[in-house]
Write a protein that holds these residues in place. Structure first.
Motif, PDB file in Angstrom:
ATOM      1  N   UNK A 138      28.826  42.689-105.817  1.00  0.00           N
ATOM      2  CA  UNK A 138      30.186  41.538-106.622  1.00  0.00           C
ATOM      3  C   UNK A 138      30.043  41.765-108.176  1.00  0.00           C
ATOM      4  N   UNK A 139      28.866  42.604-108.945  1.00  0.00           N
ATOM      5  CA  UNK A 139      28.938  42.412-110.441  1.00  0.00           C
ATOM      6  C   UNK A 139      30.203  43.659-110.801  1.00  0.00           C
ATOM      7  N   UNK A 140      29.854  44.690-109.492  1.00  0.00           N
ATOM      8  CA  UNK A 140      30.290  45.577-110.249  1.00  0.00           C
ATOM      9  C   UNK A 140      32.020  46.010-109.399  1.00  0.00           C
ATOM     10  N   UNK A 141      32.218  45.179-108.871  1.00  0.00           N
ATOM     11  CA  UNK A 141      34.024  44.925-109.225  1.00  0.00           C
ATOM     12  C   UNK A 141      34.891  44.123-109.053  1.00  0.00           C
ATOM     13  N   UNK A 142      35.886  43.885-109.451  1.00  0.00           N
ATOM     14  CA  UNK A 142      36.539  42.952-109.636  1.00  0.00           C
ATOM     15  C   UNK A 142      37.754  42.604-108.840  1.00  0.00           C
ATOM     16  N   UNK A 143      37.319  41.527-108.116  1.00  0.00           N
ATOM     17  CA  UNK A 143      38.591  41.341-107.214  1.00  0.00           C
ATOM     18  C   UNK A 143      40.351  41.654-107.015  1.00  0.00           C
ATOM     19  N   UNK A 148      41.318  43.755-109.528  1.00  0.00           N
ATOM     20  CA  UNK A 148      41.973  44.536-109.329  1.00  0.00           C
ATOM     21  C   UNK A 148      41.476  46.078-108.358  1.00  0.00           C
ATOM     22  N   UNK A 149      41.172  45.176-107.392  1.00  0.00           N
ATOM     23  CA  UNK A 149      40.571  46.075-106.379  1.00  0.00           C
ATOM     24  C   UNK A 149      40.111  45.691-104.750  1.00  0.00           C
ATOM     25  N   UNK A 150      40.713  46.425-103.542  1.00  0.00           N
ATOM     26  CA  UNK A 150      41.190  45.532-102.729  1.00  0.00           C
ATOM     27  C   UNK A 150      40.197  45.925-101.131  1.00  0.00           C
ATOM     28  N   UNK A 151      38.539  46.139-101.611  1.00  0.00           N
ATOM     29  CA  UNK A 151      37.676  46.163-101.003  1.00  0.00           C
ATOM     30  C   UNK A 151      37.319  45.094-101.030  1.00  0.00           C
ATOM     31  N   UNK A 152      36.716  44.400-100.092  1.00  0.00           N
ATOM     32  CA  UNK A 152      35.858  43.404 -99.619  1.00  0.00           C
ATOM     33  C   UNK A 152      35.111  42.628-100.766  1.00  0.00           C
ATOM     34  N   UNK A 153      35.504  41.223-100.435  1.00  0.00           N
ATOM     35  CA  UNK A 153      34.759  40.612-101.927  1.00  0.00           C
ATOM     36  C   UNK A 153      33.473  40.895-101.627  1.00  0.00           C
ATOM     37  N   UNK A 154      32.799  40.404-100.242  1.00  0.00           N
ATOM     38  CA  UNK A 154      31.440  40.366-100.430  1.00  0.00           C
ATOM     39  C   UNK A 154      30.286  38.926-100.189  1.00  0.00           C
ATOM     40  N   UNK A 155      32.092  37.889-100.146  1.00  0.00           N
ATOM     41  CA  UNK A 155      31.746  36.225 -99.965  1.00  0.00           C
ATOM     42  C   UNK A 155      30.805  36.161 -98.397  1.00  0.00           C
ATOM     43  N   UNK A 156      31.963  37.278 -97.694  1.00  0.00           N
ATOM     44  CA  UNK A 156      30.986  37.170 -95.928  1.00  0.00           C
ATOM     45  C   UNK A 156      30.139  38.178 -95.996  1.00  0.00           C
ATOM     46  N   UNK A 207      30.021  56.142 -92.003  1.00  0.00           N
ATOM     47  CA  UNK A 207      29.625  57.036 -92.958  1.00  0.00           C
ATOM     48  C   UNK A 207      31.426  57.425 -93.232  1.00  0.00           C
ATOM     49  N   UNK A 208      31.810  56.552 -94.836  1.00  0.00           N
ATOM     50  CA  UNK A 208      32.773  56.811 -95.866  1.00  0.00           C
ATOM     51  C   UNK A 208      33.364  58.092 -96.243  1.00  0.00           C
ATOM     52  N   UNK A 209      33.645  58.240 -96.554  1.00  0.00           N
ATOM     53  CA  UNK A 209      34.225  60.056 -97.251  1.00  0.00           C
ATOM     54  C   UNK A 209      35.136  58.944 -98.112  1.00  0.00           C
ATOM     55  N   UNK A 210      34.423  59.081 -99.187  1.00  0.00           N
ATOM     56  CA  UNK A 210      35.175  58.915-101.090  1.00  0.00           C
ATOM     57  C   UNK A 210      35.754  59.505-101.250  1.00  0.00           C
ATOM     58  N   UNK A 211      36.882  59.784-101.548  1.00  0.00           N
ATOM     59  CA  UNK A 211      37.313  61.014-102.800  1.00  0.00           C
ATOM     60  C   UNK A 211      37.492  60.722-104.022  1.00  0.00           C
ATOM     61  N   UNK A 212      36.530  59.875-105.367  1.00  0.00           N
ATOM     62  CA  UNK A 212      36.220  59.542-106.956  1.00  0.00           C
ATOM     63  C   UNK A 212      36.297  60.148-107.626  1.00  0.00           C
ATOM     64  N   UNK A 213      35.881  60.496-108.024  1.00  0.00           N
ATOM     65  CA  UNK A 213      35.608  61.401-109.070  1.00  0.00           C
ATOM     66  C   UNK A 213      35.503  62.422-108.926  1.00  0.00           C
ATOM     67  N   UNK A 227      38.420  51.414-112.671  1.00  0.00           N
ATOM     68  CA  UNK A 227      37.113  51.304-112.189  1.00  0.00           C
ATOM     69  C   UNK A 227      36.253  51.862-111.496  1.00  0.00           C
ATOM     70  N   UNK A 228      35.209  50.912-111.749  1.00  0.00           N
ATOM     71  CA  UNK A 228      34.158  51.499-110.499  1.00  0.00           C
ATOM     72  C   UNK A 228      34.570  51.935-109.112  1.00  0.00           C
TER      73      UNK A 228
END
Length: 201
Positions: free
Chosen positions: A10-15, A17-25, A41-47, A100-101
């Motif tokens: 949760x600390x690494x994400x800002x709800x 600005x991200x569409x990721x799950x919040x982690x509350x569940x 297995x996620x395929x993550x095309x980041x940096x 962001x992250x």
């Protein structure tokens, strides 16, 4: 047994600005001790393009970033860097992460269930115990990957987060097939990372 805390996630994400799950569940519907835990297995095309290898252990997705992705060749060792635990509801997440992250696109490259096959001194132990001891063996039942894989903590370069992911030499091994290079689509939606970038840009 290791404590699983989603605070780092949760600390690494800002709800905002991200569409990721919040982690509350935070945990799976079955809770701790689910009979058929999942892997994803996620395929993550980041940096840098990489694959995020996640195992449901104690109701959360214990995660490793694998830069080159899992190999089906038992002679090939892949670096797997332990990252923060992810919430269970991340298992089917696909989308574009904005600035962001982890910024980039994410697809579910493979998913399914797994069996724990970890042993210590010849005795079967739980996946959680294996994690604590720095060695896990799991048998994957996925759409692209099948058979046993071993994860071993190496502490390479003095970093406890550095593990190795290796395919066990069983019927699921294949020294010629390169699924991470030839099968780039999501097993859930059929989309590729570039499709998500176009859809959600």
């Amino acid at each position: 047994m290791a404590e699983h805390d989603l605070k780092e996630y949760r600390d690494k994400r800002r709800n905002s600005t991200t569409s990721e799950p919040s982690g509350e569940t935070s945990t799976s519907a079955e809770g701790v001790g689910a009979v058929t835990p999942v892997f994803v297995i996620h395929r993550h095309d980041a940096t840098n393009l990489h694959f995020d290898f996640r195992l449901e252990i104690d109701g959360v997705l214990v995660s490793w970033a694998v830069p080159k992705g899992p190999s089906l060749d038992p002679s090939t060792k892949r670096l797997a860097h332990r990252t923060e635990d992810h919430p269970y509801d991340y298992a089917d997440f696909e989308g574009r992460i904005e600035e962001g992250y982890g910024a980039g696109t994410v697809i579910v490259w493979d998913t399914g269930t797994f069996e724990n096959a970890t042993e210590i001194d010849g005795d079967e132990v739980s996946a959680s115990q294996g994690l604590d001891n720095g060695h896990l063996v799991v048998v994957l039942h996925g759409q692209k990957l099948a058979g046993a894989f071993a994860l071993t903590q190496t502490k390479m370069n003095g970093d406890e987060a550095n593990w190795l992911l290796v395919k066990v030499d069983d019927s699921g091994a294949d020294r010629r097939r390169r699924p991470t290079s030839t099968q780039n689509e999501s097993v859930l939606s059929g989309r590729r990372n570039q499709d998500i970038a176009a859809d959600e840009h």
